[in-house]
Design a protein around this motif. Structure first.
Motif, mmCIF file in Angstrom:
data_model
loop_
_atom_site.group_PDB
_atom_site.id
_atom_site.type_symbol
_atom_site.label_atom_id
_atom_site.label_comp_id
_atom_site.label_asym_id
_atom_site.label_seq_id
_atom_site.Cartn_x
_atom_site.Cartn_y
_atom_site.Cartn_z
ATOM 1 N N ASP A 82 -40.741 48.137 -25.083
ATOM 2 C CA ASP A 82 -40.243 46.900 -24.523
ATOM 3 C C ASP A 82 -41.255 46.407 -23.503
ATOM 4 O O ASP A 82 -41.878 47.209 -22.799
ATOM 5 C CB ASP A 82 -38.886 47.131 -23.850
ATOM 6 C CG ASP A 82 -38.289 45.854 -23.298
ATOM 7 O OD1 ASP A 82 -38.303 44.832 -24.015
ATOM 8 O OD2 ASP A 82 -37.819 45.863 -22.146
ATOM 9 N N THR A 83 -41.416 45.103 -23.419
ATOM 10 C CA THR A 83 -42.305 44.501 -22.423
ATOM 11 C C THR A 83 -41.449 43.781 -21.400
ATOM 12 O O THR A 83 -40.540 43.031 -21.758
ATOM 13 C CB THR A 83 -43.286 43.519 -23.096
ATOM 14 O OG1 THR A 83 -44.029 44.226 -24.090
ATOM 15 C CG2 THR A 83 -44.247 42.919 -22.078
ATOM 16 N N ASP A 84 -41.726 44.047 -20.124
ATOM 17 C CA ASP A 84 -40.981 43.400 -19.049
ATOM 18 C C ASP A 84 -41.902 43.246 -17.846
ATOM 19 O O ASP A 84 -42.978 43.856 -17.785
ATOM 20 C CB ASP A 84 -39.739 44.219 -18.687
ATOM 21 C CG ASP A 84 -38.639 43.369 -18.054
ATOM 22 O OD1 ASP A 84 -38.887 42.189 -17.715
ATOM 23 O OD2 ASP A 84 -37.523 43.893 -17.874
ATOM 24 N N ALA A 101 -42.213 52.552 -22.986
ATOM 25 C CA ALA A 101 -41.162 53.139 -23.812
ATOM 26 C C ALA A 101 -39.802 52.760 -23.231
ATOM 27 O O ALA A 101 -39.652 52.657 -22.009
ATOM 28 C CB ALA A 101 -41.312 54.649 -23.871
ATOM 29 N N THR A 102 -38.817 52.580 -24.101
ATOM 30 C CA THR A 102 -37.474 52.227 -23.641
ATOM 31 C C THR A 102 -36.628 53.459 -23.342
ATOM 32 O O THR A 102 -35.629 53.383 -22.643
ATOM 33 C CB THR A 102 -36.734 51.369 -24.688
ATOM 34 O OG1 THR A 102 -36.736 52.059 -25.934
ATOM 35 C CG2 THR A 102 -37.407 50.015 -24.851
ATOM 36 N N PRO A 124 -34.300 52.339 -15.624
ATOM 37 C CA PRO A 124 -34.733 53.592 -14.996
ATOM 38 C C PRO A 124 -35.927 54.243 -15.726
ATOM 39 O O PRO A 124 -36.832 54.778 -15.076
ATOM 40 C CB PRO A 124 -33.488 54.476 -15.039
ATOM 41 C CG PRO A 124 -32.356 53.493 -15.031
ATOM 42 C CD PRO A 124 -32.846 52.340 -15.875
ATOM 43 N N ALA A 125 -35.957 54.179 -17.057
ATOM 44 C CA ALA A 125 -37.081 54.745 -17.813
ATOM 45 C C ALA A 125 -38.383 54.031 -17.447
ATOM 46 O O ALA A 125 -39.434 54.664 -17.304
ATOM 47 C CB ALA A 125 -36.830 54.650 -19.316
ATOM 48 N N ARG A 126 -38.304 52.726 -17.272
ATOM 49 C CA ARG A 126 -39.480 51.945 -16.860
ATOM 50 C C ARG A 126 -39.969 52.408 -15.491
ATOM 51 O O ARG A 126 -41.168 52.599 -15.262
ATOM 52 C CB ARG A 126 -39.127 50.449 -16.842
ATOM 53 C CG ARG A 126 -40.245 49.550 -16.350
ATOM 54 C CD ARG A 126 -39.932 48.084 -16.578
ATOM 55 N NE ARG A 126 -39.889 47.793 -17.999
ATOM 56 C CZ ARG A 126 -40.958 47.586 -18.774
ATOM 57 N NH1 ARG A 126 -42.160 47.611 -18.242
ATOM 58 N NH2 ARG A 126 -40.824 47.347 -20.052
#
Length: 155
Positions: A82-84, A101-102, A124-126
């Motif tokens: 995912d891109t954020d 990674a998500t 939280p993973a980010r």
């Protein structure tokens, strides 16, 4: 407890690989306590020891689910992408889009020296990945596209 000064971009420690913590000592416990105080004072969601001038593999995170302290964290597996938008306490005023990674599985030690395994998803993973990057001397702008100045309304 004390609030540390947060090291900003340009300081060499942010580009160094942090050293593993061989033993959890009273100084490491004090570091964890002071890093948590610094994190909350700065209104951040994650803080790695190199960001306060300490080249050790220690992180504190509060991504909305309470404080998590990680000593010698290691990502064991990851899935999804995912891109954020990300920002960093050590790079004030800039944001950028980062693909991560998500979902990740992380092994780390808590302040009692007990090994922990965590499966972390979403925001939280980010945060975990962003902070673990700090331990490798990697800044979010090293991975980011569309790096730009933070607009007042986005703060």
């Amino acid at each position: 407890m004390a609030v540390y000064k947060i090291v900003e971009i340009g300081d060499e420690i942010l580009k160094e690989k942090a050293k593993a913590v061989p033993k959890i000592t009273p100084n490491i416990i004090k570091l964890l306590d002071n890093m948590a105080q610094t994190l909350y004072s700065a209104k951040g969601v994650g803080l790695a020891a190199p960001q306060v001038g300490v080249p050790k593999r220690v992180i504190v995170i509060d991504a909305g689910e309470g404080l998590i302290e990680l000593i010698n964290p290691e990502i064991l597996s990851s899935s999804g992408k995912d891109t954020d938008t990300e920002a960093c306490l050590s790079i004030p005023g800039l944001i950028g889009d980062v693909t991560r990674a998500t979902s990740i599985k992380v092994r780390y030690f808590d302040r009692q020296g007990k090994e922990q395994l965590a499966k972390v998803k979403g925001f939280p993973a980010r945060v975990f990945q962003h902070e673990i990057d700090h331990l490798e001397g990697i800044l979010f702008i090293d991975r980011a596209s569309n790096v730009r100045k933070l607009e007042q309304k986005e703060k």
